[in-house]
Design an enzyme around this catalytic site. Sequence first.
Site, short mmCIF file in Angstrom:
data_model
loop_
_atom_site.label_atom_id
_atom_site.label_comp_id
_atom_site.label_asym_id
_atom_site.label_seq_id
_atom_site.Cartn_x
_atom_site.Cartn_y
_atom_site.Cartn_z
N CYS A 11 -28.30 45.08 25.24
CA CYS A 11 -28.08 45.00 26.70
C CYS A 11 -27.44 43.69 27.12
O CYS A 11 -26.91 43.58 28.22
CB CYS A 11 -29.41 45.16 27.43
SG CYS A 11 -30.29 46.63 26.94
N CYS A 64 -34.43 52.74 34.12
CA CYS A 64 -33.02 52.95 34.41
C CYS A 64 -32.45 54.00 33.47
O CYS A 64 -33.01 54.30 32.43
CB CYS A 64 -32.24 51.64 34.30
SG CYS A 64 -31.92 51.13 32.61
#
Lengths: 379, 138
Positions: free
Chosen positions: A80, A198
């Site tokens: 990420c 998410c």
Amino acid sequence: MREVVIAGVGIHPFGRFPDKDYRDLGREATLMALKDANVTWPKIQMSFVGNVMSEMTKGHQVLNYFGELGNPIVNIENACASGGVSLWMARNAIASGQCDIALVLGVEKAPKGFIANCGYDRWQMYTGMGANPAHFAMLTQEYAAKNGLTKEHLAQISVKNHRNGVHNPYAMYRKETPLEEVLNSIMVSPPLTLLMLCAPNEGAAAAVLMAKDVVEKYTERYVTIAGCAFTAKSPVDQIFPDFSVPTAANIPFVTERCGKTAYDEAGIGPEDIDLAELQDTDVGLEIRAMDYLGLVKKGEIARAIETGEIEPTGRMPINVSGGLLSKGEPLGASSMGQIVECTWQLRGDAGPRQIKDAKVALCHTEGAAGNCSITILKK
Amino acid sequence: MSNEILILKDNLFTTEGGKAGLLISTCKDCNASVFPPKPFCCVCGGENVEDATIYGMGKLRAFTNVYHPSPESRMPVPYGMAVVEFPEHYIRITGLCTEHDVSKLSVGMDCKIVVEKVYEEDGKDVLMYKFQPVGEGA
């Protein structure tokens, strides 16, 4: 070290784009950033491209379309934090004098659902322990129990970010989600419901970085990179695929260590930050990050959530872009999405999301293997 | 007749003598422990480490469950997961939990280590360590 600035930014919306290749997404964001910085492609001396899931030489495949310059194109994968690490490398290259102008691009086309290939061993995956949301859930559950947070506090983070995302034309979900909807959405791994996590998706975001001593030839609308840090996990960070933590080791968590490096470099502290974009893979990570980065007073997280302190109108607005909860998470692009938002905020270009008089902004991304990148931008 | 046993990875757990235990190593210089064991210390880098087996009770620190199969999982859902701390061994370990109903669990409960069949493959029983909460309400 030379001062480094962001001369221009560009973004392709985060969402699902079945008719577009990852190259299309990356090129749109790149072109927008080049125009914003008032430069043409041949001026770019080095490119750094963050991406997790695409093919070999992904950056080359996106960028050579504009012309093969023969300059370095570096492809970077750090989960990420891929985009943030790309920015860190570009900053380092300019600061050390290797080049004056560099492009940073984050781009991703992630499939729906669980993210595969996260570094787990075969025995972990086969026995169901390669379930990322379960690991997120346990970190969040333990933190919530220790800090007196209820499931309503957790849900409130999702409510806030979705409400903020309504005003972001680049977000995937632009709809408010009331507290009951968050709490009653599908249970993924307690305490995390679907709307507290998410969704991996697609998108791209880019920035043109320049040495401060050359930027004024191109634009006056730049923001300065005041601090930029990248840190990976230590043994005390309970982050998959490691399944044990030594309790005798006295090391701060990765977010705290990375934050300290960035704050020290910027010569400021959390009290100087006007707004922050924090990695909200799940609601708990946003909460822990605001604690470990000192953005909200220790032991007062529940109060901060209840009183609106972290809302756009509060003392410390967090994720005014809508965060990943409303934008979705195109892994390689998520860090650069934060950089685009904060650059706009500091330039006064954030439209209905604008935080008044924003002068200093912090961007934080954190993911698999504890890859953590933090960038502090100032006006 | 019971099935043959399939062990996915050596050096994780033991069932010798009918007792389930987890294999770790602990640094004799800085007390840092790691599971599964390694021939060096991951904190100070030294090689003055000692292998050990945890048989005793641990304390439940975090727990959840999984309702949706993760990539390459062979496990029937739902199943529990937990983080358990073993203070005398200076370590916290993540693993499966015998209880998936989180309403029956609370932080601080005693947990024992068990080794159970988790699924069957080609007629063989795949074994894995799990934490079994034994406190009140478990």
